[in-house]
Design a protein around this motif. Structure first.
Motif, PDB file in Angstrom:
ATOM      1  N   ARG A 138       0.840  -1.197   0.000  1.00  0.00           N
ATOM      2  CA  ARG A 138       0.000   0.000   0.000  1.00  0.00           C
ATOM      3  C   ARG A 138       0.874   1.245   0.000  1.00  0.00           C
ATOM      4  NH1 ARG A 138      -5.404  -2.222   1.950  1.00  0.00           N
ATOM      5  NH2 ARG A 138      -4.781  -4.261   1.607  1.00  0.00           N
ATOM      6  N   PRO A 139       0.294   2.390  -0.346  1.00  0.00           N
ATOM      7  CA  PRO A 139       1.102   3.627  -0.361  1.00  0.00           C
ATOM      8  C   PRO A 139       1.683   3.980   0.990  1.00  0.00           C
ATOM      9  CG  PRO A 139      -1.235   4.098  -0.663  1.00  0.00           C
ATOM     10  CD  PRO A 139      -1.086   2.645  -0.808  1.00  0.00           C
ATOM     11  N   TRP A 140       0.976   3.670   2.058  1.00  0.00           N
ATOM     12  CA  TRP A 140       1.425   4.102   3.373  1.00  0.00           C
ATOM     13  C   TRP A 140       1.825   2.884   4.173  1.00  0.00           C
ATOM     14  CZ3 TRP A 140      -2.459   4.708   7.742  1.00  0.00           C
ATOM     15  CH2 TRP A 140      -1.836   5.202   8.878  1.00  0.00           C
ATOM     16  N   PRO A 141       3.088   2.772   4.592  1.00  0.00           N
ATOM     17  CA  PRO A 141       3.535   1.556   5.274  1.00  0.00           C
ATOM     18  C   PRO A 141       2.823   1.309   6.596  1.00  0.00           C
ATOM     19  CG  PRO A 141       5.227   3.261   5.347  1.00  0.00           C
ATOM     20  CD  PRO A 141       4.166   3.754   4.436  1.00  0.00           C
ATOM     21  N   GLY A 142       2.441   2.354   7.277  1.00  0.00           N
ATOM     22  CA  GLY A 142       1.789   2.166   8.564  1.00  0.00           C
ATOM     23  C   GLY A 142       0.396   1.594   8.451  1.00  0.00           C
TER      24      GLY A 142
ATOM     25  N   LYS B  42      -4.483  15.747  20.593  1.00  0.00           N
ATOM     26  CA  LYS B  42      -4.417  14.446  19.913  1.00  0.00           C
ATOM     27  C   LYS B  42      -5.358  13.511  20.661  1.00  0.00           C
ATOM     28  CE  LYS B  42      -0.591  12.301  20.366  1.00  0.00           C
ATOM     29  NZ  LYS B  42       0.827  12.022  20.258  1.00  0.00           N
ATOM     30  N   VAL B  43      -6.485  13.170  20.020  1.00  0.00           N
ATOM     31  CA  VAL B  43      -7.510  12.390  20.714  1.00  0.00           C
ATOM     32  C   VAL B  43      -7.995  11.256  19.836  1.00  0.00           C
ATOM     33  CG1 VAL B  43      -8.419  14.221  22.186  1.00  0.00           C
ATOM     34  CG2 VAL B  43      -9.247  14.007  19.884  1.00  0.00           C
TER      35      VAL B  43
ATOM     36  N   LYS C 180      -5.321  16.146  11.597  1.00  0.00           N
ATOM     37  CA  LYS C 180      -4.141  16.999  11.428  1.00  0.00           C
ATOM     38  C   LYS C 180      -3.293  16.987  12.687  1.00  0.00           C
ATOM     39  CE  LYS C 180      -3.118  21.781  10.337  1.00  0.00           C
ATOM     40  NZ  LYS C 180      -3.690  23.058   9.948  1.00  0.00           N
ATOM     41  N   ASN C 181      -3.968  16.907  13.839  1.00  0.00           N
ATOM     42  CA  ASN C 181      -3.230  16.895  15.099  1.00  0.00           C
ATOM     43  C   ASN C 181      -2.841  15.496  15.538  1.00  0.00           C
ATOM     44  OD1 ASN C 181      -3.306  19.734  15.921  1.00  0.00           O
ATOM     45  ND2 ASN C 181      -5.498  19.437  15.766  1.00  0.00           N
ATOM     46  N   GLY C 182      -2.999  14.540  14.638  1.00  0.00           N
ATOM     47  CA  GLY C 182      -2.557  13.184  14.950  1.00  0.00           C
ATOM     48  C   GLY C 182      -3.587  12.355  15.686  1.00  0.00           C
TER      49      GLY C 182
ATOM     50  N   TYR D   7      -2.202  19.442   4.659  1.00  0.00           N
ATOM     51  CA  TYR D   7      -1.351  19.250   5.826  1.00  0.00           C
ATOM     52  C   TYR D   7      -0.692  17.893   5.686  1.00  0.00           C
ATOM     53  CZ  TYR D   7      -5.423  16.560   7.486  1.00  0.00           C
ATOM     54  OH  TYR D   7      -6.456  15.684   7.601  1.00  0.00           O
ATOM     55  N   VAL D   8       0.386  17.717   6.419  1.00  0.00           N
ATOM     56  CA  VAL D   8       1.088  16.437   6.378  1.00  0.00           C
ATOM     57  C   VAL D   8       0.447  15.524   7.419  1.00  0.00           C
ATOM     58  CG1 VAL D   8       3.297  15.312   6.769  1.00  0.00           C
ATOM     59  CG2 VAL D   8       3.217  17.525   5.634  1.00  0.00           C
ATOM     60  N   LEU D   9      -0.033  14.381   6.972  1.00  0.00           N
ATOM     61  CA  LEU D   9      -0.716  13.467   7.895  1.00  0.00           C
ATOM     62  C   LEU D   9       0.307  12.836   8.840  1.00  0.00           C
ATOM     63  CD1 LEU D   9      -3.507  12.137   8.408  1.00  0.00           C
ATOM     64  CD2 LEU D   9      -2.740  10.271   6.982  1.00  0.00           C
ATOM     65  N   PRO D  10       0.197  13.094  10.148  1.00  0.00           N
ATOM     66  CA  PRO D  10       1.184  12.501  11.056  1.00  0.00           C
ATOM     67  C   PRO D  10       1.006  10.982  11.103  1.00  0.00           C
ATOM     68  CG  PRO D  10      -0.237  14.090  12.192  1.00  0.00           C
ATOM     69  CD  PRO D  10      -0.818  13.884  10.849  1.00  0.00           C
TER      70      PRO D  10
END
Lengths: 198, 302
Positions: A11-15, B157-158, B175-177, B248-251
């Protein structure tokens, strides 16, 4: 065991594999309650990779690298009292168009031509949005605007082949001939009803 | 009470009781101070005071004599509430599902004040215990919905489970994980979820949560709504898509130390974390009774 099969699906995302495997791992552990409608029973982990291909069938949306853009927020204009005065909801995205290699070269030049009013002296394309009350949504709208610009610049004008052009002309001529034929028929009918007393 | 009392100071003296003169006026030293008895408000009496003479009724006519016509009467003209034609705006309102809104601002407020613990999965039970939301299952409430007010200031983060969530609210949490899940509770399960202690005191086994009705199945199997019946792999893809859309970068939550808590999810038939349907919770003896009969086990795990 289930985790291995999932990881093999590339998959694109390893996690992602880890996240999916959580449920099956829990079931194996036997500490969690599992009904007949639990997720690992509804979506059993597949052995083959056919499940992962759905995303690639759709045309991929343009991947905009956020690190290459300069995003700034400021206060929006318009009515709204204290809230509009204090909340920074207007989003402005700027990036240097000529050095944006995430856009193809030809498209970049087309964009420079189409949106020359939005490019400043330093060569930065500026896109703003203050339509929404939320910063995040305004940013999303800016990105959507950039994607629309790129899409518009990519599309080529429709080239009508010679055969198609000829066919269209033939169709029009045929319509006209038919129309005139019907007209003459109607005319003879009307003439036949005339009584000439000469 | 008014008949008994005379002037103010006489009433106070009477209230003091026999032998009160021996006690000091402020009360015994070392004892908690008794609150002085407040004078009751004077009744409306004429004679030149505010609220006296005509007693706010006006001068003669229906007003003073208390014979005004009913509310809405317009002197014979067809009243507004009869002139306007009927239209089914509120038709079937008692059959419509309602969801109490929970803004991200309120959630952040509760977390900041320590009323809700972000290190544990946040559930409707947690929010009700914290008095963050009030849900009335008897008034056609089917749970809570996440609303985007406060999306820009949200920074917690919840792992939250709600019944409906808007796209921007989902984006703000991820966005906040954090992790959002939307799940369905039928009215009986919702009542049990909101008031668990009252239910446990009844001594009945925990029922299994019912699956959503036809018109909600589509909602809860959609990965874009983070439905609890959606394919987990598609949900992960939807998370990436949303991150691309909102820029945003997905954590990566798998790298997080709280990953185990963030990925904790209830089974579709489960009402409480850690308690399965069919169990009876005895709060007095602090014991849990589980069924052993084959048929019961089969029923509760179906």
């Amino acid at each position: 065991m289930a985790a291995h099969t999932l990881r093999g699906l590339c998959r694109p995302w390893p996690g992602l594999a880890l996240l999916c495997a959580r449920f099956s791992q829990r079931a194996a552990a036997g500490t969690e309650y599992r009904s007949s409608h639990s997720l690992d029973k509804l979506y059993p982990p597949r052995q083959d990779g056919t499940a992962a291909r759905t995303a690639e069938l759709q045309p991929p949306t343009l991947d905009i690298p956020m690190a290459r853009l300069t995003v700034s927020y400021s206060r929006s204009s318009g009515p709204g009292g204290q809230n509009v005065n204090k909340v920074n909801s207007k989003a402005e995205v700027r990036f240097h168009l000529a050095s944006a290699d995430w856009i193809p070269e030809a498209v970049r030049q087309k964009m420079a031509l189409m949106h020359r009013n939005k490019i400043n002296r330093a060569g930065e394309l500026i896109v703003t949005s203050e339509e929404s009350r939320y910063q995040m949504r305004n940013l999303a709208i800016c990105l959507e605007k950039i994607r629309t610009m790129v899409t518009e610049a990519i599309e080529k004008p429709k080239v009508v082949s010679k055969e198609t052009a000829q066919k269209l002309i033939e169709r029009v001529e045929k319509m006209n001939r038919e129309r005139l034929r019907q007209k003459k028929m109607h005319s003879t009918i009307k003439q036949s009803r005339k009584a000439d007393f000469d | 009470r008014g008949a008994l009392g005379g002037s103010g100071h006489e009433r106070e003296r009477r209230a003091a009781g026999p032998g009160a003169a021996a006690l000091p006026a402020q009360g015994l030293p070392g004892q908690p101070q008794a609150q002085p008895r407040l004078q009751k408000a004077e009744r409306r009496r004429g004679r030149g005071r505010y609220g006296g003479r005509k007693c706010g009724r006006g001068h003669k006519g229906e007003r003073q004599r208390g014979n005004r016509p009913r509310l809405g009467f317009e002197g014979g003209q067809t009243p507004f509430y009869l002139a306007i034609p009927k239209y089914g705006f509120n038709e079937g309102h008692s059959l419509r599902r309602q969801y109490q809104p929970l803004s991200l601002q309120r959630l952040q407020y509760l977390i900041d004040l320590g009323r809700v613990d972000p290190t544990q999965p946040i559930d409707l039970t947690q929010l009700t215990n914290a008095r963050g939301v009030t849900v009335q299952p008897l008034k056609r409430d089917y749970g809570i919905q996440l609303v985007e007010e406060g999306a820009d200031i949200f920074a917690a983060k919840v792992n939250i489970e709600v019944q409906r969530a808007s796209e921007l609210a989902i984006a703000a949490i991820e966005k906040n994980g954090g992790v959002v899940t939307t799940s369905f509770y039928d009215p009986r399960s919702l009542e049990i979820l909101c008031k668990p202690v009252v239910f446990f005191l009844r001594g009945k086994p925990i029922p299994k949560r019912m699956l959503p009705p036809e018109d909600l199945v589509r909602y809860y199997t959609d990965p874009r709504n983070r439905g609890y019946l959606a394919d987990p792999s598609k949900v992960a893809e939807a998370r990436l898509e949303l991150a691309k859309k909102y820029g945003y970068v997905l954590p990566d939550i798998t790298k997080d130390e709280l990953f185990k808590m963030l990925s904790a999810r209830k089974d579709p038939r489960q009402i409480f974390f850690g308690l399965a349907p069919g169990w009876i919770v005895n709060l007095a003896d602090k014991k849990i009774l589980k069924p052993t009969d084959e048929s019961l086990l089969k029923y509760y795990s179906s």
